[in-house]
Motif scaffolding. Structure first.
Motif, short mmCIF file in Angstrom:
data_model
loop_
_atom_site.label_atom_id
_atom_site.label_comp_id
_atom_site.label_asym_id
_atom_site.label_seq_id
_atom_site.Cartn_x
_atom_site.Cartn_y
_atom_site.Cartn_z
N SER A 72 33.94 -1.50 160.57
CA SER A 72 32.73 -0.78 160.17
C SER A 72 32.01 -0.28 161.42
N PHE A 73 31.50 0.93 161.35
CA PHE A 73 30.63 1.48 162.38
C PHE A 73 29.34 0.67 162.40
N ALA A 74 28.77 0.43 163.57
CA ALA A 74 27.50 -0.29 163.66
C ALA A 74 26.72 0.16 164.88
N ARG A 75 25.41 0.27 164.71
CA ARG A 75 24.52 0.48 165.86
C ARG A 75 24.26 -0.88 166.52
N PRO A 76 23.71 -0.90 167.72
CA PRO A 76 23.44 -2.19 168.37
C PRO A 76 22.19 -2.86 167.79
N MET A 77 22.27 -3.13 166.49
CA MET A 77 21.15 -3.73 165.78
C MET A 77 21.67 -4.84 164.89
N LYS A 78 20.90 -5.93 164.82
CA LYS A 78 21.31 -7.11 164.05
C LYS A 78 21.54 -6.76 162.59
N ILE A 79 20.70 -5.91 162.00
CA ILE A 79 20.83 -5.57 160.58
C ILE A 79 22.15 -4.85 160.31
N ASP A 80 22.60 -3.99 161.23
CA ASP A 80 23.88 -3.30 161.06
C ASP A 80 25.03 -4.30 161.08
N ILE A 81 24.97 -5.25 162.01
CA ILE A 81 26.05 -6.23 162.14
C ILE A 81 26.08 -7.17 160.94
N ASP A 82 24.90 -7.60 160.48
CA ASP A 82 24.83 -8.49 159.31
C ASP A 82 25.38 -7.79 158.07
N ALA A 84 27.59 -5.39 158.01
CA ALA A 84 29.05 -5.31 158.16
C ALA A 84 29.70 -6.65 157.83
N LEU A 85 29.06 -7.74 158.28
CA LEU A 85 29.58 -9.08 157.97
C LEU A 85 29.62 -9.33 156.47
N ASP A 86 28.60 -8.86 155.76
CA ASP A 86 28.55 -9.04 154.31
C ASP A 86 29.71 -8.32 153.61
N CYS A 87 30.28 -7.31 154.28
CA CYS A 87 31.40 -6.55 153.70
C CYS A 87 32.76 -7.16 154.08
N ASP A 88 32.73 -8.25 154.84
CA ASP A 88 33.96 -8.98 155.20
C ASP A 88 34.92 -8.16 156.06
N VAL A 89 34.37 -7.31 156.92
CA VAL A 89 35.25 -6.52 157.80
C VAL A 89 35.81 -7.40 158.90
N ASP A 90 36.89 -6.93 159.51
CA ASP A 90 37.50 -7.65 160.63
C ASP A 90 36.81 -7.34 161.95
N SER A 91 36.28 -6.12 162.04
CA SER A 91 35.74 -5.68 163.33
C SER A 91 34.59 -4.70 163.13
N ILE A 92 33.85 -4.47 164.21
CA ILE A 92 32.84 -3.40 164.19
C ILE A 92 33.12 -2.44 165.33
N HIS A 93 32.81 -1.19 165.06
CA HIS A 93 32.85 -0.14 166.08
C HIS A 93 31.40 0.00 166.54
N LEU A 94 31.05 -0.73 167.58
CA LEU A 94 29.67 -0.83 168.06
C LEU A 94 29.38 0.35 168.99
N VAL A 95 28.56 1.29 168.53
CA VAL A 95 28.36 2.55 169.25
C VAL A 95 27.03 2.54 169.98
N ALA A 121 23.87 -7.22 171.08
CA ALA A 121 24.62 -6.91 169.85
C ALA A 121 26.06 -7.41 169.96
N THR A 122 26.67 -7.22 171.13
CA THR A 122 28.05 -7.70 171.34
C THR A 122 28.10 -9.22 171.21
N GLU A 123 27.16 -9.87 171.86
CA GLU A 123 27.13 -11.33 171.84
C GLU A 123 26.93 -11.85 170.41
N TYR A 124 26.04 -11.22 169.68
CA TYR A 124 25.75 -11.64 168.30
C TYR A 124 26.97 -11.45 167.40
N ALA A 125 27.62 -10.29 167.51
CA ALA A 125 28.80 -10.00 166.68
C ALA A 125 29.93 -10.97 166.99
N LYS A 126 30.15 -11.24 168.28
CA LYS A 126 31.23 -12.17 168.66
C LYS A 126 30.94 -13.58 168.16
N SER A 127 29.68 -13.99 168.18
CA SER A 127 29.32 -15.33 167.72
C SER A 127 29.54 -15.50 166.23
#
Length: 495
Positions: A72-82, A84-95, A121-127
């Motif tokens: 999933s595409f994501a901005r460097p924002m916690k809400i975007d990453i959360d 994406a996580l709710d959609c059970d994706v494997d990865s994010i394209h953090l732009v 954002a990178t640290e949060y997504a990896k965690s």
């Protein structure tokens, strides 16, 4: 160029950002499933934060357990990453916007603030267990030192892949090679993401891969904002055919998936589109057609079957007798040299008047020259249609097929679609015919204009063309379709 090249397809995200394109949840799943069958490594399924419907679409894809990594595409924002996580994706394209232009005028932040956002954002997504592909927007207008500093900071907190975007397509192949060669020295795998504003997206992507990039971002048919992205089919076939490197992509599916994306997106392919355009393996010139008939390599760099396409010979003003003779022989009809000459002259005469000579036209000319009176296999006896804003377009037809009367009804998105669906139902037990292409032109002005309809119908592995010109678009469409069907049925009778 590395042999372990990875392909990230962003048709469902960057491709859907093509102006006027909207892809529904079910349609996204169909495309994603076909991309998975094609063999791409990563499918960017969308941007989860966009809407509830987008989240549903991505979740539907992840639930189908495809082989490809779902991103999933994501901005460097916690809400975007959360989200994406709710959609059970494997990865994010953090732009992350990286150029001074984007940071100063779009974000209105300092470079330090943007870097902090990227790291957090990178640290949060990896965690939270996500694969992170860190992508710098407008990278090709960003200072190299600034780019490397940003990348290195995010690598330290776990970024898995790096991507540098030529967001407005300003690279040339020479500059692309130097740019990506410099970034390829970084310790994490590098992706190339090119836009086609100057028609160089595929060339720039190839240069980047030769410079050390390991993954290419592409779309089917080159869909994307403005002039689009690097075309998947063009890039892969260039690598396989010109560099002789196997990509692992099932190239024989390219034409099929191209047609699927064209239908769903509503973006019509230019006829001369490389690899998958209708003219990619079409020949009109007598010299070219003669060469291809003798040995296809004379005027074709690859065989059409390699990409699931097929060869066509066009009956235009440059056509030669050998092509006409071949098309006549396909119907098991024999002609003498004198008869062939007369048929050839009639075809050339029609072409010189600016008319497209269809397969049905050639059959009619041949039958006339040979004095063959072949009755139509399918005759329309009655036809009615109902259409309106509050009524589902419906058509009913009564036809006679080989002295057997049949009545059917069909519905569609409009009266033409409904009429063709009704006729298709009447012949479904006789021949499985698919409408491959439908083209309409008004050839006179005004509301009473004459409408010219050209159709291409597919039966087994053969495609035939037919046309009709009428003041009524529905009747022109029905007549063209009937002519094409009768041509197919007549050929079957002759066999």
């Amino acid at each position: 160029m590395l042999n372990d090249l990875k392909i990230l397809d962003t048709t469902l995200r960057d491709g859907e950002q093509t102006p006027g394109v909207l892809i529904t949840s079910n349609e996204k799943l169909r495309i994603a499933s076909k991309l998975d069958e094609l063999g791409v490594d990563v499918i960017e399924a969308g941007s989860a934060i966009t809407s509830k419907d987008e989240q549903k679409s991505i979740k539907t894809i992840t639930e189908n357990k495809l082989n490809a990594e779902i991103c999933s595409f994501a901005r460097p924002m916690k809400i975007d990453i959360d989200t994406a996580l709710d959609c059970d994706v494997d990865s994010i394209h953090l732009v992350i916007p990286s150029s001074d232009l984007h940071i100063d005028y779009k974000l209105r932040k300092t470079r330090e603030q943007v870097e902090e956002m990227a790291v957090n954002a990178t640290e949060y997504a990896k965690s939270h267990g996500l694969i992170v592909e860190l992508s710098t927007e407008d990278a090709t207008r960003t200072g190299m030192d600034d780019l490397k500093h940003l990348y290195n900071q995010c690598i330290e907190v776990g970024a898995d892949r790096l991507c540098a975007c030529d967001t407005v397509g300003i690279l040339t192949p020479e500059r692309s090679y130097e740019f990506y060669k410099e970034l390829a020295q970084l310790p994490q795998p590098l992706s190339v993401h090119c836009h086609n504003d100057f028609g160089l997206a595929v060339a720039n992507t190839l240069a980047a891969l030769n410079a050390g990039a390991q993954q290419a971002h592409v779309t089917i048919n080159g869909l994307g904002e403005r002039a689009g992205n690097a075309s998947c089919e063009e890039l892969v076939m260039a690598i396989e055919s010109l560099y002789n490197i196997k990509t692992g992509i099932k190239t024989e599916l390219f034409y099929e998936i191209s047609q699927l994306v064209e239908r769903i997106s509503g973006v019509t392919l230019q006829s001369n589109k490389a690899i998958v355009g209708s003219n990619a393996f079409a020949h009109e010139s007598g010299i070219h057609a003669d060469g291809v008939l003798k040995k296809s390599e004379t005027y074709e760099p690859i065989k059409p079957e390699t990409v699931g396409h097929r060869r066509r010979f066009i009956l235009g003003k440059h056509v030669g007798k050998h092509v006409i003779h071949e098309k006549i022989k396909e119907t098991n009809t024999q002609v003498t040299d004198d008869e062939l000459n007369r048929i050839f002259e009639r075809v050339k005469s029609l072409s010189d008047m600016g008319k497209t000579v269809t397969d049905v036209d050639l059959q009619a000319i041949t039958d006339d020259i040979l004095n063959i009176d072949m009755e139509d296999s399918l005759v329309l006896q009655e036809y009615t249609t109902v259409s309106g804003n509050k009524v589902t377009p419906t058509a009913s037809v009564k036809v006679n097929i080989n002295n057997s009367e049949r009545i059917e009804a069909g519905v569609g998105v409009g009266p033409v679609d409904a009429a063709i669906e009704a006729i298709r139902k009447t012949i479904k037990d006789t021949a499985d015919i698919t409408l491959e292409e439908y083209h309409v032109d008004a050839i006179t002005g005004g509301t009473d204009a004459l409408i010219d309809v050209l159709v291409k119908l597919k039966y087994n592995d053969k495609v035939i063309t037919a046309r009709s010109t009428e003041p009524d678009i529905i009747m022109a469409s029905v007549e063209a379709y009937l002519k094409g069907v009768n041509k197919i049925l007549t050929d079957e009778k002759r066999r």
